[in-house]
Design an enzyme around this catalytic site. Structure first.
Site, mmCIF file in Angstrom:
data_model
loop_
_atom_site.group_PDB
_atom_site.id
_atom_site.type_symbol
_atom_site.label_atom_id
_atom_site.label_comp_id
_atom_site.label_asym_id
_atom_site.label_seq_id
_atom_site.Cartn_x
_atom_site.Cartn_y
_atom_site.Cartn_z
ATOM 1 N N TYR A 121 -1.624 -0.482 10.030
ATOM 2 C CA TYR A 121 -1.677 -0.821 8.593
ATOM 3 C C TYR A 121 -0.383 -0.384 7.902
ATOM 4 O O TYR A 121 0.179 -1.128 7.087
ATOM 5 C CB TYR A 121 -2.894 -0.104 8.008
ATOM 6 C CG TYR A 121 -3.243 -0.432 6.587
ATOM 7 C CD1 TYR A 121 -4.027 -1.546 6.278
ATOM 8 C CD2 TYR A 121 -2.826 0.392 5.543
ATOM 9 C CE1 TYR A 121 -4.371 -1.824 4.970
ATOM 10 C CE2 TYR A 121 -3.169 0.121 4.231
ATOM 11 C CZ TYR A 121 -3.945 -0.985 3.947
ATOM 12 O OH TYR A 121 -4.299 -1.256 2.639
ATOM 13 N N SER A 131 0.838 -1.203 0.000
ATOM 14 C CA SER A 131 0.000 0.000 0.000
ATOM 15 C C SER A 131 0.867 1.244 0.000
ATOM 16 O O SER A 131 2.006 1.223 0.485
ATOM 17 C CB SER A 131 -0.883 0.022 1.252
ATOM 18 O OG SER A 131 -1.540 1.264 1.378
#
Ligand code: NAP
Length: 243
Positions: free
Chosen positions: A154, A141
Site C-alpha cells: 500500500y 495516503s
C-alpha cells in the site's frame, strides 16, 4: 453539463466526494467495483438533495473494463466530457513483507496505481484540448509519504501515485489541467473499521479519526477556481499525525 468521475464512489471517502461534487453542480459519475447497492445509495442521497448522478461499474485495475466503460459512456454522451476526475478507488491487503503473497502485493498496486493510470490516461485525451477545465485529484495516503510497517504494498502504491501526480502535473500544466494529491491519515470508513481504533487515535494529535467529509472538502477546494494556480501538490488531511 459538468461531469465529474469518482472512482470508488460507492462508499467511504469516494461517497462523500460524490455528494460534495454534486452540491457544487457537477453531474457525478459514481464508479464502483461490485457493491451496486452501496452505489445506488450514494446516487439516491445525491438525487434527494437535488443533484444529478449516474452509475458506472468497472474494475479500475482491469484495463479492458476501464476502456470499455469509458468508451461506452463517451458514445452515449457525444456532446459531453468529464472535466473532473477523482482517482479514489483503493484497497488494503496488509501483511509484513516476508510473508506477503504475490496477490497481496499486486492487487493493491493494480487497484491504486494501475487503476489511476488507466482512467487518467483515457480521460486526459478529452481534458487536454479544452483549456483550463481539467482537474485531477488523486487520493494517496499518509502511508505513501511516511511508509507504514505492514503496508509495503500500500505504501509503495500510494508513494507511486504521488510521483505520478507530480510528473503529470508538469506535463499537462500548459494545457490548463491541474493534478494534485491528497494524503489522508486515519479516516473513519469501512477500510479502517478492522483497526484498533482506540489505540490508533492516541497517535493522532487531534485525538480522533477524520471523517470522509473532511477529505471531500479538500477535493472540493482543489477542483474549485480558488485552487486554479495549485498543481503538483500533496495536501495532508491527517489531524497532525505526520507532515
Ligand atoms: P472503502 O470505504 O473501503 O471504499 C473503497 C471504495 O473503492 C469502494 O467504493 C469500492 O467499491 C471501491 N473499489 C475498490 N476496488 C475497486 C476497483 N478495483 N475498481 C473500482 N472501485 C473499487 O475505502 P476508503 O477508506 O473510502 O478509501 C478510499 C481511498 O482513500 C482509497 O484509495 C484509500 O487507499 C484512501 N485512503 C483511505 C484512508 C482511510 O483511513 N480510510 C486513509 C488514506 C487513504 P465497492 O463498494 O464496489 O467495493
Amino acid at each position: 453539463m459538468k461531469y465529474a468521475l469518482v472512482t470508488g464512489g460507492s462508499r467511504g471517502i469516494g461517497k462523500a466526494v460524490c455528494v460534495r461534487l454534486a452540491q457544487m453542480g457537477y453531474t457525478v459519475i459514481i464508479n464502483y467495483a461490485s457493491n451496486s447497492s452501496a452505489a445506488e445509495g450514494t446516487k439516491s442521497i445525491i438525487e434527494q438533495n437535488g443533484g444529478m448522478a449516474e452509475l458506472l461499474q468497472f474494475d479500475v485495475s482491469d484495463k479492458c473494463q476501464v476502456e470499455n466503460a469509458l468508451t461506452q459512456w463517451e458514445d452515449s454522451h457525444p456532446d459531453d466530457y468529464i472535466s473532473v476526475l477523482v482517482n479514489n478507488a483503493g484497497i488494503r491487503r496488509d501483511n509484513v513483507m516476508f510473508m506477503m503473497s504475490d496477490e497481496e502485493w499486486s492487487s493493491v498496486i493494480n487497484t491504486s496505481l494501475d487503476g489511476s493510470f488507466y482512467v487518467t490516461r483515457h480521460l486526459l485525451k478529452h481534458m487536454m484540448p479544452r483549456k483550463r477545465t481539467g482537474k485531477i485529484v488523486n487520493i494517496a495516503s499518509l502511508s505513501g509519504l511516511k511508509g507504514m510497517p505492514g503496508q509495503g504494498n500500500y505504501s509503495a502504491a500510494k508513494a507511486a501515485m504521488i510521483g505520478m501526480t507530480k510528473a503529470l502535473a508538469q506535463e499537462v500544466a500548459a494545457r490548463g489541467v491541474t493534478v494534485n494529491a491528497i494524503a489522508p491519515g486515519f479516516i473513519d470508513t469501512d477500510m479502517t473499521k478492522d483497526l484498533a481504533v482506540d489505540e490508533l487515535k492516541k497517535l493522532v494529535p487531534m485525538g480522533r479519526f477524520g471523517s470522509p467529509e473532511e477529505v471531500a472538502g479538500v477535493v472540493a477546494f482543489l477542483v474549485s477556481d480558488d485552487a486554479g494556480y495549485i498543481t503538483g501538490e500533496v495536501i495532508s488531511v491527517n489531524g497532525g499525525l505526520y507532515t
